[in-house]
Write an enzyme that holds these catalytic residues in place. Structure first.
Site, mmCIF file in Angstrom:
data_model
loop_
_atom_site.group_PDB
_atom_site.id
_atom_site.type_symbol
_atom_site.label_atom_id
_atom_site.label_comp_id
_atom_site.label_asym_id
_atom_site.label_seq_id
_atom_site.Cartn_x
_atom_site.Cartn_y
_atom_site.Cartn_z
ATOM 1 N N ALA A 33 -56.324 -17.067 7.428
ATOM 2 C CA ALA A 33 -55.076 -16.364 7.143
ATOM 3 C C ALA A 33 -53.914 -16.909 7.949
ATOM 4 C CB ALA A 33 -55.254 -14.872 7.415
ATOM 5 N N TYR A 34 -54.189 -17.391 9.170
ATOM 6 C CA TYR A 34 -53.109 -17.800 10.058
ATOM 7 C C TYR A 34 -53.254 -19.224 10.572
ATOM 8 C CZ TYR A 34 -51.576 -12.955 10.142
ATOM 9 O OH TYR A 34 -51.110 -11.718 9.784
ATOM 10 N N ASP A 36 -54.977 -23.478 9.711
ATOM 11 C CA ASP A 36 -55.795 -24.472 9.028
ATOM 12 C C ASP A 36 -56.374 -25.395 10.093
ATOM 13 O OD1 ASP A 36 -55.369 -24.053 6.063
ATOM 14 O OD2 ASP A 36 -53.282 -24.220 6.721
ATOM 15 N N VAL A 37 -57.616 -25.826 9.876
ATOM 16 C CA VAL A 37 -58.282 -26.695 10.846
ATOM 17 C C VAL A 37 -58.606 -28.023 10.173
ATOM 18 C CG1 VAL A 37 -60.219 -26.964 12.429
ATOM 19 C CG2 VAL A 37 -59.263 -24.695 12.019
ATOM 20 N N ASP A 145 -62.196 -10.600 18.946
ATOM 21 C CA ASP A 145 -62.708 -11.001 17.631
ATOM 22 C C ASP A 145 -64.020 -11.767 17.791
ATOM 23 O OD1 ASP A 145 -62.804 -11.145 14.870
ATOM 24 O OD2 ASP A 145 -61.540 -12.926 14.743
#
Length: 473
Positions: A33-34, A36-37, A145
């Site tokens: 959602a926040y 990109d890798v 998380d």
């Protein structure tokens, strides 16, 4: 290897000269959602790296802060470099160690084999995870998380905690800063010493630059000042889109219009507006974590919690490691609470003395559970000592949960069978996962809204001095 075409929101990493000068981008390997890798290669020496392009300024700042505070900790993924611009025109890019596997792959491979994870292997996985969390908590970092897919694993079997985008620093980092290479860390069997370092916040540097605490805070304040509007705890990487069952509910949770507007929304919490009053900057939100691993106090809307929320998540992770199934796979926050209570028993003043202080306590009540399932039934064929480790973490009362440091001293880890050496652990590649692996179930972005209340059967709504109460039969 073909390079994947970038998404519309990720062109910047391909077009930024300062990144291309030092790293070759080989293609995207993950998306959230926040962030990109991307898989990358450092041009100076060919080192394989992960380039994490973070699309949320506050998330990036928190991750940088946390990884710096934890630099040198063997069981935390090292931050090798980062790119940041004050003008905010480009996303932050974090350069991290590239790791081939994670705990979700370990669980998935074991489940497909039809054989449980051996106790000696489970002990070694647990020890490393506990060391990671203990390091966080001793450095005042609340991860918020914890889940199997955020516990990455090197080819040599070393667990490294990652994804600190939701982390919260409970105090300013300290600055005793020996420069330790992330590839020259001590043995996993040796006690670790907390390490921190500081580097310039506003530009990427080739080598860490040690600063005095005053200089660091001065530079850091300059960056933070640009993002104070986010400092009320945005729910970065939030997969299910709501926080507590009611305090931040949407009409997807309760469909009747008469409930709409009774409680503030997640967006209002993020902006610091609660009940028409502005919260202090830095206030916590219950809008954090992944539902299956979220502590009950968060599900009941707590904004006054601490490191104990990570300990609950640990209990869920260890239970999944032992049973190869998610312990509380709730389809909504209400379902999540229902599943937890059905296993552990009633959530009340006896099991959690502070429950009456939770924002939503008293607004949701469940029929009294006469015969809770119990953790023993959820962990069949596991030893009493293994179940006890999980029990010490999954306590309704946050103050009763065992700390990571306490569990590291538990006799369970010094008794036969002893933990296997790290190098003997089997490390499956992520490619070995099938479609039913727990963390692919747990990539909750596609779950949709929490609108299905049919599973609860009869639902009664009554008014009370706090507004109304929902009772599930």
């Amino acid at each position: 290897m073909a390079i994947e075409a970038p998404s519309s929101r990720s062109w910047s990493i391909y077009g930024r000269a300062e990144i291309a000068e030092r790293y070759e981008v080989l293609g995207r390997i993950g998306s959230g959602a926040y962030a990109d890798v991307y898989r990358g290669r450092r041009r100076s020496d060919g080192l394989a790296v992960a380039l994490k392009e973070v699309h949320d300024a506050q998330s990036a700042l928190r991750e940088i802060d946390a990884l710096r505070a934890l630099r040198g900790v063997p069981n935390v993924v090292p931050l090798l470099d980062h790119f940041w611009r004050d003008d905010g025109d480009d996303d932050a890019v974090l350069v991290l160690e590239l790791l081939p596997s994670d705990l979700a792959a370990v669980i998935g491979a074991a489940r497909r084999s039809g054989e449980p994870i051996p106790a000696a292997d489970a002990k070694q996985w647990m020890l490393q995870i506990l060391r990671a969390v203990d390091a966080c908590h001793r450095n005042a970092v609340m991860h918020r998380d914890l889940k199997p897919s955020n516990l990455l694993i090197s080819a040599g079997g070393v667990v490294k905690l990652a994804d600190f985008g939701q982390a919260r620093m409970l105090q300013e980092p300290s600055f005793a800063t020996p420069d330790i290479s992330p590839y020259e860390q001590g043995s996993q069997n040796e006690p670790w010493i907390p390490q921190q370092y500081a580097a310039d916040e506003t530009e990427s540097v080739k080598e860490p630059r040690l600063l005095s605490e005053d200089d660091y805070l001065r530079e850091l304040d300059g960056v933070r000042a640009k993002f104070t509007q986010y400092d009320t705890d945005k729910a970065m990487s939030l997969q299910d889109g709501d926080a507590s069952c009611l305090a931040t509910c949407s009409t997807g949770d309760i469909e009747e219009d008469r409930f709409q507007g009774s409680y503030y929304s997640c967006e209002e919490a993020e902006e610091g507006i609660v009940g028409g009053e502005e919260e202090d900057l830095g206030a916590l939100t219950s809008c954090v974590g992944t539902r299956w691993f979220r502590a009950p106090e968060l599900l009941y809307g707590s904004t006054n919690y601490g490191l104990e929320v990570d300990l609950w998540s640990l209990g869920c992770i260890f239970a999944e490691l032992l049973s190869l199934e998610p312990l509380f796979p709730g389809s909504s926050d209400l379902d999540q609470l229902s599943r937890i209570i059905s296993v552990l028993g009633d959530f009340d003043a006896e099991s959690c003395p502070s429950c009456s202080k939770l924002p939503d306590y008293g607004k949701i009540t469940f029929t009294k559970v006469e015969n809770p399932t119990g953790l023993e039934a959820c962990l069949p064929n596991r030893s009493a000592k293994e179940v006890n480790i999980v029990k010490r973490l999954l306590c309704f009362d946050p103050a009763s949960r065992a700390t990571a440091g306490e569990l590291l001293s538990d006799q369970y880890f010094t008794e036969e069978p002893l933990p296997v050496p790290v190098e003997q652990l089997r490390v499956p590649a992520r490619d070995e996962q099938d479609e039913s692996s727990p963390e692919e179930w747990g990539d909750f972005r596609d779950l949709g809204s929490d609108s299905d209340l049919d599973e609860f059967g009869t639902m009664g709504v009554t008014t009370n001095e706090k507004g109304f109460s929902i009772r599930f039969e």
